[in-house]
Write a protein that holds these residues in place. Structure first.
Motif, mmCIF file in Angstrom:
data_model
loop_
_atom_site.group_PDB
_atom_site.id
_atom_site.type_symbol
_atom_site.label_atom_id
_atom_site.label_comp_id
_atom_site.label_asym_id
_atom_site.label_seq_id
_atom_site.Cartn_x
_atom_site.Cartn_y
_atom_site.Cartn_z
ATOM 1 N N PRO A 1 -17.130 15.255 56.015
ATOM 2 C CA PRO A 1 -17.180 14.827 57.416
ATOM 3 C C PRO A 1 -18.217 15.639 58.178
ATOM 4 O O PRO A 1 -18.615 16.729 57.758
ATOM 5 N N ARG A 2 -18.631 15.116 59.312
ATOM 6 C CA ARG A 2 -19.715 15.717 60.095
ATOM 7 C C ARG A 2 -19.377 17.132 60.557
ATOM 8 O O ARG A 2 -20.277 17.948 60.793
ATOM 9 N N ASP B 1 -13.956 11.683 58.810
ATOM 10 C CA ASP B 1 -14.719 11.486 60.044
ATOM 11 C C ASP B 1 -13.926 10.691 61.078
ATOM 12 O O ASP B 1 -14.167 10.806 62.282
ATOM 13 N N ASN C 1 -16.276 10.394 67.728
ATOM 14 C CA ASN C 1 -17.584 10.742 67.181
ATOM 15 C C ASN C 1 -18.359 11.630 68.140
ATOM 16 O O ASN C 1 -18.150 11.584 69.337
#
Length: 264
Positions: free
Chosen positions: A43-44, A179, A264
Motif C-alpha cells: 500500500p502507498r 490501500d 486516498n
C-alpha cells in the motif's frame, strides 16, 4: 457487570505533521508497532508504517514486494539506497516464493532468515505473528500492534486465511491493511471505542459476524445503528454503513470483524 473497554485508533496512519481534532487513545503513545509484509502489492503508506515499526517481518514472498515496491513508492530516491534503508529484520515462511537473489541480498545485509517449510499446517502470516508474540518489540504485550501489509487482495482463500489469524490470536491487536481499507477483530470480551481519524479513514464501514452469529449487537456513532440486533450469514450483516461521529461504540455477544474504508 459492564465489560472492560478496549480503545482503537488508526493514528498510526497519520503523517508526522498531521494534527487530529481529538487526542489519540491513552495507550497509543506507548504502542509498540510491528509490521508484517505479505506477498501482495505494497500500500502507498508502507514507508510510513515501516518507519514507525520497531520490528519488521516479511512473510516469504513479502520480501520480494519490499525489494521491488519500496523504490517504486519513493521514486525520487536512489533505488539502492531505498533497498538498504528498508531492510527487513526477519524473513519467515516456507520459502517457496522469495526470489533467490532477494533472499541473498537481505541475508547479506543481516536479515534473519527463518525457513519453516517443515510446517505446512499454518499460513505464513500465522508463522510471522507467532514469531512476533514470542519476540515482541515492546516490554508489554498489551501495547503490541501488528500491522499487516498486503493482507487483502489476490486469492480469496488467502484473504480468509489472514482473517482467520485474527481469530487465532484474538488477544493480540492485529490490523489487516490495504490501500482501500483496514480490518481488525472486536473480541466479545470487551466493549469497544473506535476513535475515527476522519482525515485518513471513512466514512464507509462494516460490522461482520464471521466467526459465529451474534444474537445481540449494539452500536452508537453510525448512521444506521444496531440496537440489540442479531446478525448472521444468511441474515442481516452491517455492510456499507456510515460513520457519523468521532467515536464509534460497539458491544456484542460475539466476536465481530470491523472494517472501514481508507481515504486516498
Amino acid at each position: 457487570m459492564p465489560l472492560p473497554t478496549m480503545t482503537h485508533s488508526s493514528s498510526f496512519l497519520r503523517l508526522p505533521a498531521t494534527s487530529s481534532p481529538h487526542p489519540p487513545p491513552a495507550d497509543d503513545a506507548s504502542a509498540a508497532y510491528a509490521v508484517v509484509v505479505l506477498n501482495q502489492r505494497l500500500p502507498r503508506f508502507a514507508p510510513l508504517l515501516w518507519d514507525r515499526a520497531r520490528l519488521r517481518v516479511c512473510a516469504d514472498g513479502g520480501a520480494n514486494r519490499v525489494f521491488d515496491g519500496m523504490p517504486e513508492l519513493l521514486p525520487a530516491e536512489d533505488p539502492d539506497q531505498v533497498r538498504m534503508r528498508y531492510k527487513p529484520d526477519v524473513i519467515k515462511g516456507d520459502m517457496d516464493s522469495i526470489r533467490p537473489e532477494v533472499k541473498e541480498y537481505y541475508s547479506n545485509l543481516g536479515a534473519e532468515i527463518v525457513d519453516e517449510s517443515h510446517d505446512q499446517d499454518t499460513t505464513d502470516l500465522h508463522k510471522c505473528v507467532s514469531f512476533i508474540t514470542r519476540n515482541p518489540p515492546g516490554s508489554e504485550e498489551s501495547n503490541l500492534y501488528i500491522l499487516v501489509l498486503g493482507a487483502l487482495g489476490g486469492r480469496f482463500d488467502h484473504e480468509m486465511g489472514n482473517i482467520n489469524v485474527l481469530y487465532r490470536f484474538s488477544n493480540i491487536r492485529i490490523v489487516l491493511l490495504s490501500d482501500d481499507c483496514s480490518i481488525f477483530l472486536l473480541p466479545k470480551t470487551h466493549s469497544h471505542e473506535i476513535h475515527i481519524e476522519r482525515s485518513i479513514e471513512g466514512p464507509h464501514c462494516g460490522l461482520i459476524p464471521m466467526g459465529s452469529p451474534s444474537a445481540s449487537t449494539t452500536t452508537a456513532g453510525l448512521r444506521w445503528n444496531l440496537d440489540n440486533t442479531s446478525m448472521s450469514y444468511g441474515g442481516l450483516i452491517s455492510t456499507s454503513n456510515i460513520v457519523e461521529e468521532e467515536t464509534v461504540r460497539i458491544t456484542s455477544d460475539s466476536d465481530l470483524i470491523w472494517t472501514i474504508s481508507l481515504r486516498n
